[in-house]
Design an enzyme around this catalytic site. Structure first.
Site: not given
Length: 237
Positions: A96, A184, A186
């Site tokens: 990001c 993302h 994660e």
């Protein structure tokens, strides 16, 4: 393998008690693939001093509410850090904001997109397959939350993930030591949904509702996480 996590932003305060910090999200992501990782943390947005990147094994640059164009005291030192790490061939991942600041530091163009917010689960076409993504499917469905985009990639970067909304969503650099993604991997779905709901007023009800509905699409975050681990193993070897 020791990964140095450069945390460039904080989880919004209302969500922090439940979800913790971004650094911990990355630790959980890597630990879900392998138990061979250790971690150092540098909280860049709190003005922690940046160590010499040439002394590091591998680097992760996290997301942030900041923009690469913001006048913040840690932005320019981070650019210089990225250039030094890249020049030294230190394996580096950006996600990001990390994706954006890497592109910005290495000669690309980043700005706030006229398309507005990208939120929810987006499906990214795999348009190139480095060795560590050799078995990648035609697309990967990953959560995203951003307004800024890489508009022009650096000359040294090849686009590997793309959508009509985010054409330069994944970049792999010619030194084979730098990789970055706009979405993302994660993020767990509960956090991605909570984040979009927290931003409901800024997003508008229609976009927030579409974002919530998009999480019914199965996630490919685990697969992308495996590719990232394989990238680091290959780049460090």
């Amino acid at each position: 393998m020791k990964i140095t996590i450069l945390q460039t932003g904080d989880v919004p305060a209302p969500l922090r008690p439940q979800f913790g910090d971004y650094s911990r999200m990355f630790e959980r992501m890597f630990d879900s693939i392998s138990d061979s990782f250790e971690y150092d943390l540098v909280v860049v947005n709190a003005n922690d001093p940046l160590p010499d990147p040439t002394e590091m094994t591998a680097i992760v640059i996290t997301g942030s509410p900041a923009g690469v164009y913001d006048d913040l005291p840690w932005i320019e030192p981070l650019r210089q850090f990225i250039r030094k790490a890249y020049g030294a061939g230190i394996p580096m991942l950006g996600i990001c904001f990390g994706h954006q600041i890497m592109a910005d530091a290495l000669g690309g163009e980043v700005r706030k997109s006229e398309k507005g917010w990208g939120v929810g689960r987006h499906s990214y076409s795999v348009v190139d397959r480095p060795d560590f993504m050799a078995d990648a499917p035609e697309s990967l469905a990953i959560a995203c939350s951003h307004q800024d985009q890489v508009i022009v990639p650096p000359e040294a970067a090849k686009v590997i993930l793309s959508t009509p909304f985010t054409p330069n969503a994944g970049l792999y650099y010619s030194n084979e030591k730098a990789l970055s993604f706009q979405p993302h991997p994660e993020f767990k779905d509960d956090y991605a949904l909570a984040l979009s709901e927290l931003r409901r007023e800024a997003l508008g009800a229609e976009k927030a509702d579409r974002a919530a509905a998009s999480f019914s699409t199965p996630s490919d975050s685990d697969l992308l996480s495996r590719y990232i681990v394989d990238f680091f193993r290959q780049a460090v070897a």
